[in-house]
Design a protein around this motif. Structure first.
Motif, PDB file in Angstrom:
ATOM      1  N   MET A   1     -39.183 -90.207  37.236  1.00  0.00           N
ATOM      2  CA  MET A   1     -38.002 -89.346  37.293  1.00  0.00           C
ATOM      3  C   MET A   1     -37.458 -89.002  35.833  1.00  0.00           C
ATOM      4  SD  MET A   1     -37.162 -88.650  40.343  1.00  0.00           S
ATOM      5  CE  MET A   1     -35.210 -88.594  40.898  1.00  0.00           C
ATOM      6  N   THR A   2     -37.861 -87.814  35.562  1.00  0.00           N
ATOM      7  CA  THR A   2     -37.458 -87.237  33.987  1.00  0.00           C
ATOM      8  C   THR A   2     -36.298 -86.241  34.361  1.00  0.00           C
ATOM      9  OG1 THR A   2     -39.725 -87.481  33.700  1.00  0.00           O
ATOM     10  CG2 THR A   2     -38.105 -86.295  31.876  1.00  0.00           C
ATOM     11  N   LYS A   3     -35.097 -86.715  33.981  1.00  0.00           N
ATOM     12  CA  LYS A   3     -33.830 -85.948  33.921  1.00  0.00           C
ATOM     13  C   LYS A   3     -33.276 -85.279  32.950  1.00  0.00           C
ATOM     14  CE  LYS A   3     -32.677 -88.849  37.974  1.00  0.00           C
ATOM     15  NZ  LYS A   3     -31.483 -89.907  38.564  1.00  0.00           N
ATOM     16  N   VAL A   4     -32.819 -84.051  33.156  1.00  0.00           N
ATOM     17  CA  VAL A   4     -32.030 -83.559  32.077  1.00  0.00           C
ATOM     18  C   VAL A   4     -30.488 -83.494  32.641  1.00  0.00           C
ATOM     19  CG1 VAL A   4     -31.661 -81.548  30.975  1.00  0.00           C
ATOM     20  CG2 VAL A   4     -34.082 -82.257  30.967  1.00  0.00           C
ATOM     21  N   LEU A   5     -29.713 -83.816  31.691  1.00  0.00           N
ATOM     22  CA  LEU A   5     -28.275 -83.741  32.314  1.00  0.00           C
ATOM     23  C   LEU A   5     -27.437 -82.869  31.225  1.00  0.00           C
ATOM     24  CD1 LEU A   5     -29.259 -86.228  33.939  1.00  0.00           C
ATOM     25  CD2 LEU A   5     -26.966 -87.316  33.315  1.00  0.00           C
ATOM     26  N   LYS A   6     -26.633 -82.228  32.084  1.00  0.00           N
ATOM     27  CA  LYS A   6     -25.780 -81.206  30.975  1.00  0.00           C
ATOM     28  C   LYS A   6     -24.323 -81.315  31.265  1.00  0.00           C
ATOM     29  CE  LYS A   6     -23.428 -77.340  30.048  1.00  0.00           C
ATOM     30  NZ  LYS A   6     -22.332 -76.761  31.108  1.00  0.00           N
ATOM     31  N   PHE A   7     -23.622 -81.421  30.400  1.00  0.00           N
ATOM     32  CA  PHE A   7     -22.027 -81.761  30.411  1.00  0.00           C
ATOM     33  C   PHE A   7     -21.549 -80.778  29.624  1.00  0.00           C
ATOM     34  CE2 PHE A   7     -24.125 -85.700  31.169  1.00  0.00           C
ATOM     35  CZ  PHE A   7     -23.398 -86.227  32.177  1.00  0.00           C
ATOM     36  N   GLY A   8     -20.352 -80.177  30.585  1.00  0.00           N
ATOM     37  CA  GLY A   8     -19.573 -79.027  30.041  1.00  0.00           C
ATOM     38  C   GLY A   8     -18.526 -79.208  29.038  1.00  0.00           C
ATOM     39  N   GLY A   9     -17.652 -78.617  28.502  1.00  0.00           N
ATOM     40  CA  GLY A   9     -16.682 -78.940  27.557  1.00  0.00           C
ATOM     41  C   GLY A   9     -15.580 -79.826  28.000  1.00  0.00           C
ATOM     42  N   THR A  10     -15.381 -79.791  29.254  1.00  0.00           N
ATOM     43  CA  THR A  10     -14.329 -80.883  29.654  1.00  0.00           C
ATOM     44  C   THR A  10     -14.820 -82.241  29.760  1.00  0.00           C
ATOM     45  OG1 THR A  10     -13.339 -79.039  30.987  1.00  0.00           O
ATOM     46  CG2 THR A  10     -12.415 -80.883  31.569  1.00  0.00           C
ATOM     47  N   SER A  11     -16.062 -82.264  30.293  1.00  0.00           N
ATOM     48  CA  SER A  11     -16.875 -83.495  30.449  1.00  0.00           C
ATOM     49  C   SER A  11     -16.869 -84.116  29.086  1.00  0.00           C
ATOM     50  CB  SER A  11     -17.922 -83.421  30.986  1.00  0.00           C
ATOM     51  OG  SER A  11     -18.119 -82.597  32.289  1.00  0.00           O
ATOM     52  N   LEU A  35     -25.265 -81.132  25.570  1.00  0.00           N
ATOM     53  CA  LEU A  35     -23.697 -81.104  25.385  1.00  0.00           C
ATOM     54  C   LEU A  35     -23.246 -79.762  24.980  1.00  0.00           C
ATOM     55  CD1 LEU A  35     -22.877 -84.394  23.666  1.00  0.00           C
ATOM     56  CD2 LEU A  35     -23.211 -83.935  26.367  1.00  0.00           C
ATOM     57  N   SER A  36     -22.103 -79.196  25.799  1.00  0.00           N
ATOM     58  CA  SER A  36     -21.257 -78.030  25.322  1.00  0.00           C
ATOM     59  C   SER A  36     -20.616 -78.597  24.150  1.00  0.00           C
ATOM     60  CB  SER A  36     -20.382 -77.714  26.336  1.00  0.00           C
ATOM     61  OG  SER A  36     -21.168 -76.860  27.465  1.00  0.00           O
ATOM     62  N   ALA A  37     -19.705 -77.840  23.538  1.00  0.00           N
ATOM     63  CA  ALA A  37     -18.666 -78.302  22.392  1.00  0.00           C
ATOM     64  C   ALA A  37     -17.460 -78.732  23.389  1.00  0.00           C
ATOM     65  CB  ALA A  37     -18.268 -77.161  21.592  1.00  0.00           C
ATOM     66  N   MET A  38     -16.870 -79.730  22.808  1.00  0.00           N
ATOM     67  CA  MET A  38     -15.540 -80.277  23.419  1.00  0.00           C
ATOM     68  C   MET A  38     -14.758 -79.080  23.815  1.00  0.00           C
ATOM     69  SD  MET A  38     -14.382 -83.408  21.013  1.00  0.00           S
ATOM     70  CE  MET A  38     -12.890 -84.094  21.824  1.00  0.00           C
ATOM     71  N   SER A  39     -13.998 -79.389  24.838  1.00  0.00           N
ATOM     72  CA  SER A  39     -13.245 -78.118  25.589  1.00  0.00           C
ATOM     73  C   SER A  39     -12.209 -77.267  24.393  1.00  0.00           C
ATOM     74  CB  SER A  39     -12.384 -78.592  26.461  1.00  0.00           C
ATOM     75  OG  SER A  39     -11.695 -79.662  26.281  1.00  0.00           O
ATOM     76  N   GLY A  40     -12.344 -76.152  24.651  1.00  0.00           N
ATOM     77  CA  GLY A  40     -11.316 -75.395  23.741  1.00  0.00           C
ATOM     78  C   GLY A  40     -11.855 -75.111  22.324  1.00  0.00           C
ATOM     79  N   THR A  41     -13.126 -75.672  21.806  1.00  0.00           N
ATOM     80  CA  THR A  41     -13.568 -75.511  20.446  1.00  0.00           C
ATOM     81  C   THR A  41     -14.161 -74.299  20.415  1.00  0.00           C
ATOM     82  OG1 THR A  41     -14.239 -78.066  20.856  1.00  0.00           O
ATOM     83  CG2 THR A  41     -15.245 -76.658  19.006  1.00  0.00           C
ATOM     84  N   THR A  42     -15.074 -73.965  21.145  1.00  0.00           N
ATOM     85  CA  THR A  42     -15.586 -72.427  21.318  1.00  0.00           C
ATOM     86  C   THR A  42     -14.747 -71.406  21.083  1.00  0.00           C
ATOM     87  OG1 THR A  42     -17.391 -73.324  22.182  1.00  0.00           O
ATOM     88  CG2 THR A  42     -17.763 -70.936  21.601  1.00  0.00           C
ATOM     89  N   GLY A 191     -24.992 -66.884  24.243  1.00  0.00           N
ATOM     90  CA  GLY A 191     -23.947 -66.232  24.908  1.00  0.00           C
ATOM     91  C   GLY A 191     -23.042 -67.076  25.500  1.00  0.00           C
ATOM     92  N   ARG A 192     -21.671 -66.817  25.525  1.00  0.00           N
ATOM     93  CA  ARG A 192     -20.618 -67.730  26.164  1.00  0.00           C
ATOM     94  C   ARG A 192     -21.064 -68.554  27.519  1.00  0.00           C
ATOM     95  NH1 ARG A 192     -15.625 -68.134  24.230  1.00  0.00           N
ATOM     96  NH2 ARG A 192     -15.927 -70.289  24.955  1.00  0.00           N
ATOM     97  N   GLY A 193     -20.907 -69.813  27.473  1.00  0.00           N
ATOM     98  CA  GLY A 193     -21.532 -70.287  28.669  1.00  0.00           C
ATOM     99  C   GLY A 193     -22.997 -70.658  28.784  1.00  0.00           C
ATOM    100  N   GLY A 194     -23.553 -70.270  27.835  1.00  0.00           N
ATOM    101  CA  GLY A 194     -25.087 -70.607  27.720  1.00  0.00           C
ATOM    102  C   GLY A 194     -25.464 -72.034  27.963  1.00  0.00           C
ATOM    103  N   SER A 195     -24.783 -73.164  27.734  1.00  0.00           N
ATOM    104  CA  SER A 195     -25.404 -74.289  27.805  1.00  0.00           C
ATOM    105  C   SER A 195     -25.934 -74.625  28.930  1.00  0.00           C
ATOM    106  CB  SER A 195     -24.277 -75.485  27.894  1.00  0.00           C
ATOM    107  OG  SER A 195     -23.391 -75.200  26.419  1.00  0.00           O
ATOM    108  N   ASP A 196     -25.707 -74.098  30.146  1.00  0.00           N
ATOM    109  CA  ASP A 196     -26.446 -74.391  31.406  1.00  0.00           C
ATOM    110  C   ASP A 196     -27.800 -73.871  31.139  1.00  0.00           C
ATOM    111  OD1 ASP A 196     -23.887 -75.033  32.456  1.00  0.00           O
ATOM    112  OD2 ASP A 196     -23.632 -73.567  33.640  1.00  0.00           O
ATOM    113  N   TYR A 197     -27.778 -72.727  30.733  1.00  0.00           N
ATOM    114  CA  TYR A 197     -29.206 -72.024  30.393  1.00  0.00           C
ATOM    115  C   TYR A 197     -30.136 -72.746  29.481  1.00  0.00           C
ATOM    116  CZ  TYR A 197     -32.411 -68.252  29.769  1.00  0.00           C
ATOM    117  OH  TYR A 197     -33.545 -67.374  29.714  1.00  0.00           O
ATOM    118  N   SER A 198     -29.542 -73.518  28.652  1.00  0.00           N
ATOM    119  CA  SER A 198     -30.162 -74.461  27.770  1.00  0.00           C
ATOM    120  C   SER A 198     -30.853 -75.561  28.500  1.00  0.00           C
ATOM    121  CB  SER A 198     -29.181 -74.958  26.505  1.00  0.00           C
ATOM    122  OG  SER A 198     -28.514 -73.997  25.916  1.00  0.00           O
ATOM    123  N   ALA A 199     -30.083 -75.964  29.161  1.00  0.00           N
ATOM    124  CA  ALA A 199     -30.360 -77.350  30.183  1.00  0.00           C
ATOM    125  C   ALA A 199     -31.314 -76.914  31.054  1.00  0.00           C
ATOM    126  CB  ALA A 199     -29.112 -77.919  30.861  1.00  0.00           C
TER     127      ALA A 199
END
Ligand code: ASP
Ligand code: MG
Length: 435
Positions: A1-11, A35-42, A191-199
């Motif tokens: 099981m190879t997993k990719v986990l993505k966490f948003g700014g609030t996480s 990872l996204s940037a810490m919430s509010g950073t961008t 583009g904004r919110g693009g981390s999900d796409y990266s993951a």
């Protein structure tokens, strides 16, 4: 099981939350943690960029001050052994941002500044993993997320670059979402919110068995919990449904996230960092065929453009002319309805509206209506099924409907309403279809 986990700014928004994230990735044995940037950073960095363009030094100082405080608090709450190193890294980041603002070059400085949030957040988190005995390496996403002229990520290059990561089960790899290198070799972003796409792209590149998107909500809900009472998370949904929902306003997921995972049949799980044991939503190629209606979502800021033209009557080629105008202005159309002498279209961006209208006026009389919302009901609506559309309309019989789109796919029925009717529409649909 190879997993990719993505966490948003609030996480990753505080030391306490980063600790939760570390626990989750250890438990899940994440191969890559995006990872996204810490919430509010961008948002703050975007503000710094516009202040730099306007020579507004006060705002720059103020925002850098806020960020410095936020990151210092996080580092101090998180690290001991690597604390000083992390603080130095942070200082270097803010120095770089200051330098860019004082030698401000439009575009390049902008992209460089905006990338710093993800870079700093991922560096701090990697320090924490290593400090707590988890062998971790921080990757530099712009080294392998490289876009071409059409701003598409080069997936072949990505797979090759990540091959060693795919083959190494002993290390926790941390990567930045959102950022990339463009075809000129400069740092850029998706583009904004693009981390999900990266993951999703990284998951597809390493042939992951699953991609998990962690936010602060329990997966996708059947309706918008900000406006509607008695919503519930949906356990399973198909990629097609998720795409429709994401596009029509379910804020939890970037629509483009779907595609790379869908292409490779990799399930995407939406999970809640604040409640890791909640099941969340699993998006896969499997359909839940047990229900007709799965969810409702709304998208605001919709402008209707109505084109009346007697020239349309019995003519061919008219729609092509209309579409070409939107193509010329690179403006996507969301909904469309036609009659013998009129076409109504919706767009979610007013950016080129004046230009578009000026061109359209050559074809007919134009009417514009702003402040509308598309409300989309997603589910299994086979075209032969009698009564499903009727149930939708029965639920919202008191709401004035401006446009209807049904029959394009058997996944959705969309209606256009005035945004001021949105809350009532969503609640009525919830009561009528889900209770
Ligand atoms: N940090 C970026 C943003 O706020 C990317 C992301 O979070 O997905 O847009
Ligand atoms: Mg996001």
């Amino acid at each position: 099981m190879t997993k990719v986990l993505k966490f948003g700014g609030t996480s990753v928004g505080s030391a306490a939350n980063m600790k939760r994230v570390a626990e989750i990735i250890r438990r899940e044995k994440a191969r890559i943690t995006v990872l996204s940037a810490m919430s509010g950073t961008t948002d703050a960095l975007v503000r710094i960029v516009s202040a730099a363009a306007e020579n507004d030094q006060n705002t720059i100082d103020e925002r850098i001050g806020m960020l410095t405080e936020k990151y210092t608090t996080c580092i101090e709450g998180l690290l001991n052994r690597y604390k000083q190193e992390a603080l130095n890294r942070m200082q270097a980041t803010f120095e770089l941002i200051r330098n860019e603002t004082s030698n401000f070059r439009e575009y390049t400085s902008e992209r460089k500044i905006i990338a710093q949030g993800e870079l700093l957040t991922s560096a701090i988190f990697t320090f924490y993993l290593n400090e707590t005995g988890t062998k971790a390496v921080c990757l530099n996403s712009p080294d392998f997320m490289v876009t071409d002229q059409e701003e598409k990520v080069d997936t072949k290059r990505l797979s090759e670059a990540l091959a060693p990561v795919a083959a190494d089960p002993d290390t926790f790899y941390v990567a930045q979402g959102f950022i990339c290198t463009n075809n000129k070799g400069e740092i850029d972003n998706l583009g904004r919110g693009g981390s999900d796409y990266s993951a999703a792209l990284m998951g597809a590149a390493i042939g992951a068995s699953e991609v998990q998107i962690w936010t602060d909500i329990d997966g996708m809900h059947n309706n918008d919990p900000r406006f509607v009472e008695h919503t519930y998370p949906i356990r399973n949904m198909s990629f097609d449904e998720a795409a429709e929902l994401a596009y029509f306003g379910a804020k939890i997921l970037h629509p483009a996230t779907i595609q790379p995972c869908k292409d490779k049949c990799i399930p995407v799980m939406l999970k809640n960092t604040m409640d890791p044991d909640a099941p969340g939503t699993t998006i896969s190629n499997c359909d839940d065929n047990s229900k007709s209606f799965h969810a409702v979502a709304a998208k605001d800021g919709i402008t209707v453009i109505r084109i009346h033209s007697a020239r349309m009557l019995m003519a061919y080629g008219f729609l092509r002319k209309v579409f070409e105008i939107f193509e010329q202005y690179r403006t996507p159309i969301d909904m469309i309805t036609t009659s013998e002498v009129a076409v109504s279209l919706t767009v979610d961006s007013d950016k080129h509206l004046n230009g578009i209208v000026a061109e359209l006026e050559k074809l007919g009389t134009i009417e514009i209506e702003r402040n509308n919302s598309i409300v989309c009901v997603v589910g299994r609506m086979e075209h032969g099924d009698a009564g499903l559309a009727a149930r939708v309309f029965e639920s919202i019989r008191k709401i004035p409907i401006k446009m209807i789109s049904y029959g394009a796919s058997h996944r959705s029925l969309a209606i256009l309403i005035a945004t001021e009717q949105k809350k009532q529409t969503l609640q009525s649909l919830n009561d009528g279809l889900f209770q």
